[in-house]
Scaffold this motif. Structure first.
Motif, PDB file in Angstrom:
ATOM      1  N   ALA A  40       0.842  -1.193   0.000  1.00  0.00           N
ATOM      2  CA  ALA A  40       0.000   0.000   0.000  1.00  0.00           C
ATOM      3  C   ALA A  40       0.876   1.241   0.000  1.00  0.00           C
ATOM      4  CB  ALA A  40      -0.896   0.010   1.235  1.00  0.00           C
ATOM      5  N   PHE A  41       0.401   2.291  -0.679  1.00  0.00           N
ATOM      6  CA  PHE A  41       1.069   3.585  -0.615  1.00  0.00           C
ATOM      7  C   PHE A  41       0.036   4.684  -0.780  1.00  0.00           C
ATOM      8  CE2 PHE A  41       1.083   2.815  -5.163  1.00  0.00           C
ATOM      9  CZ  PHE A  41       0.831   4.062  -5.714  1.00  0.00           C
ATOM     10  N   ASP A  42       0.324   5.824  -0.207  1.00  0.00           N
ATOM     11  CA  ASP A  42      -0.534   6.997  -0.339  1.00  0.00           C
ATOM     12  C   ASP A  42      -0.011   7.848  -1.479  1.00  0.00           C
ATOM     13  OD1 ASP A  42      -1.981   6.208   1.952  1.00  0.00           O
ATOM     14  OD2 ASP A  42      -0.505   7.162   3.251  1.00  0.00           O
ATOM     15  N   ASP A  43      -0.939   8.360  -2.302  1.00  0.00           N
ATOM     16  CA  ASP A  43      -0.531   9.243  -3.394  1.00  0.00           C
ATOM     17  C   ASP A  43       0.121  10.472  -2.773  1.00  0.00           C
ATOM     18  OD1 ASP A  43      -0.463  11.300  -5.419  1.00  0.00           O
ATOM     19  OD2 ASP A  43      -1.924  10.131  -6.555  1.00  0.00           O
ATOM     20  N   PRO A  44       1.359  10.790  -3.151  1.00  0.00           N
ATOM     21  CA  PRO A  44       2.072  11.897  -2.507  1.00  0.00           C
ATOM     22  C   PRO A  44       1.494  13.282  -2.788  1.00  0.00           C
ATOM     23  CG  PRO A  44       3.374  11.000  -4.302  1.00  0.00           C
ATOM     24  CD  PRO A  44       2.186  10.101  -4.141  1.00  0.00           C
ATOM     25  N   LYS A  45       0.697  13.443  -3.846  1.00  0.00           N
ATOM     26  CA  LYS A  45       0.158  14.760  -4.177  1.00  0.00           C
ATOM     27  C   LYS A  45      -1.361  14.835  -4.034  1.00  0.00           C
ATOM     28  CE  LYS A  45       3.874  16.191  -7.224  1.00  0.00           C
ATOM     29  NZ  LYS A  45       4.239  16.585  -8.594  1.00  0.00           N
ATOM     30  N   VAL A  46      -1.990  13.722  -3.675  1.00  0.00           N
ATOM     31  CA  VAL A  46      -3.443  13.704  -3.521  1.00  0.00           C
ATOM     32  C   VAL A  46      -3.759  13.117  -2.151  1.00  0.00           C
ATOM     33  CG1 VAL A  46      -5.639  12.965  -4.497  1.00  0.00           C
ATOM     34  CG2 VAL A  46      -3.689  13.367  -6.027  1.00  0.00           C
ATOM     35  N   LYS A  47      -4.001  13.984  -1.188  1.00  0.00           N
ATOM     36  CA  LYS A  47      -4.334  13.510   0.159  1.00  0.00           C
ATOM     37  C   LYS A  47      -5.689  12.813   0.111  1.00  0.00           C
ATOM     38  CE  LYS A  47      -1.683  16.900   2.694  1.00  0.00           C
ATOM     39  NZ  LYS A  47      -1.662  17.990   3.637  1.00  0.00           N
ATOM     40  N   GLY A  48      -5.792  11.709   0.848  1.00  0.00           N
ATOM     41  CA  GLY A  48      -7.054  10.988   0.924  1.00  0.00           C
ATOM     42  C   GLY A  48      -7.189   9.868  -0.094  1.00  0.00           C
ATOM     43  N   ILE A  84     -10.483  14.076   0.283  1.00  0.00           N
ATOM     44  CA  ILE A  84      -9.531  14.275  -0.816  1.00  0.00           C
ATOM     45  C   ILE A  84      -9.209  15.753  -0.977  1.00  0.00           C
ATOM     46  CG2 ILE A  84      -9.187  14.117  -3.315  1.00  0.00           C
ATOM     47  CD1 ILE A  84     -10.727  11.528  -3.301  1.00  0.00           C
ATOM     48  N   SER A  85      -7.910  16.028  -1.082  1.00  0.00           N
ATOM     49  CA  SER A  85      -7.445  17.374  -1.408  1.00  0.00           C
ATOM     50  C   SER A  85      -6.152  17.247  -2.191  1.00  0.00           C
ATOM     51  CB  SER A  85      -7.238  18.229  -0.146  1.00  0.00           C
ATOM     52  OG  SER A  85      -6.216  17.683   0.656  1.00  0.00           O
ATOM     53  N   LEU A  86      -5.954  18.179  -3.107  1.00  0.00           N
ATOM     54  CA  LEU A  86      -4.743  18.189  -3.921  1.00  0.00           C
ATOM     55  C   LEU A  86      -3.732  19.109  -3.264  1.00  0.00           C
ATOM     56  CD1 LEU A  86      -6.388  18.501  -7.453  1.00  0.00           C
ATOM     57  CD2 LEU A  86      -5.742  16.436  -6.234  1.00  0.00           C
ATOM     58  N   THR A  87      -2.500  18.623  -3.088  1.00  0.00           N
ATOM     59  CA  THR A  87      -1.471  19.438  -2.450  1.00  0.00           C
ATOM     60  C   THR A  87      -0.914  20.492  -3.406  1.00  0.00           C
ATOM     61  OG1 THR A  87       0.262  17.853  -3.016  1.00  0.00           O
ATOM     62  CG2 THR A  87      -0.820  17.577  -0.878  1.00  0.00           C
ATOM     63  N   LEU A 144     -13.163  12.251  -8.254  1.00  0.00           N
ATOM     64  CA  LEU A 144     -13.023  13.229  -7.181  1.00  0.00           C
ATOM     65  C   LEU A 144     -14.385  13.819  -6.828  1.00  0.00           C
ATOM     66  CD1 LEU A 144      -9.765  15.098  -8.248  1.00  0.00           C
ATOM     67  CD2 LEU A 144     -10.029  13.076  -6.825  1.00  0.00           C
ATOM     68  N   PRO A 145     -14.576  14.176  -5.564  1.00  0.00           N
ATOM     69  CA  PRO A 145     -15.836  14.811  -5.169  1.00  0.00           C
ATOM     70  C   PRO A 145     -16.031  16.123  -5.934  1.00  0.00           C
ATOM     71  CG  PRO A 145     -14.515  14.221  -3.233  1.00  0.00           C
ATOM     72  CD  PRO A 145     -13.661  14.006  -4.439  1.00  0.00           C
ATOM     73  N   ALA A 146     -17.296  16.550  -6.069  1.00  0.00           N
ATOM     74  CA  ALA A 146     -17.606  17.743  -6.844  1.00  0.00           C
ATOM     75  C   ALA A 146     -16.878  18.981  -6.331  1.00  0.00           C
ATOM     76  CB  ALA A 146     -19.118  17.979  -6.836  1.00  0.00           C
ATOM     77  N   GLY A 147     -16.600  19.067  -5.050  1.00  0.00           N
ATOM     78  CA  GLY A 147     -15.929  20.234  -4.483  1.00  0.00           C
ATOM     79  C   GLY A 147     -14.438  20.274  -4.719  1.00  0.00           C
ATOM     80  N   VAL A 148     -13.866  19.194  -5.249  1.00  0.00           N
ATOM     81  CA  VAL A 148     -12.430  19.129  -5.511  1.00  0.00           C
ATOM     82  C   VAL A 148     -12.215  19.034  -7.014  1.00  0.00           C
ATOM     83  CG1 VAL A 148     -10.295  17.841  -5.125  1.00  0.00           C
ATOM     84  CG2 VAL A 148     -12.027  17.930  -3.327  1.00  0.00           C
TER      85      VAL A 148
END
Length: 153
Positions: A40-48, A84-87, A144-148
């Motif tokens: 498993a890994f987390d996307d480094p530029k996309v939190k969540g 989800i948020s983009l860094t 992605l959610p509509a707000g992102v």
């Protein structure tokens, strides 16, 4: 080891994978068994967003010593695991994970593709070699959610 591969590849945002588990697929008398490993890994530029990669790992004497070449079999599943948020703004296509699958010249890679029109992130896993790569691949998508909104650079 993955950190060294990332540094050598000059990938400043290469994700670090952690092993979730493994199952044996073939018994070997000497050395470790052939396995399917899940990391498993987390996307480094996309939190969540987290990705889960399953791939073959060759055992036996060569595999135990790190001299064997793993097969190109791999699968990826990426999911929303939090808000989800983009860094930062994303490139339309960017490698987010790389790990060697042989002592020289072969890697398992995961590339993130941004589909701004559909507000979706696509993750593609494949294996390459210096001379002869493999067409085997797997793909997953995270809407992605509509707000992102995806911002491209």
């Amino acid at each position: 080891m993955l950190g060294a591969v990332c540094a050598a590849s000059l990938l400043p945002f290469c994700a670090q994978a952690e092993t979730v588990g493994a199952v044996d697929t073939a018994f070997k008398f000497i050395g470790r068994n052939h396995q399917i490993v899940v990391e498993a890994f987390d996307d480094p530029k996309v939190k969540g967003v987290s990705c889960y990669v399953s791939r073959a790992r060759t055992g036996g004497i060569k595999g135990t010593l790190g001299l064997a070449e793993d097969t190109a079999d791999a699968s990826v599943a990426c999911r929303q695991v939090g808000e989800i948020s983009l860094t930062e703004a994303l490139k339309p296509q960017e490698e987010v994970f790389s790990e060697r699958s042989s002592i020289l010249f072969k890697k398992v890679r995961i590339v993130r593709m941004a589909d701004a029109k559909r507000n979706t992130l696509i993750y593609l896993v494949y294996s390459d070699r210096l001379i002869d790569g493999s067409p085997q691949n797997s793909v997953t998508a995270v809407p992605l959610p509509a707000g992102v909104q995806i911002k491209l650079r």
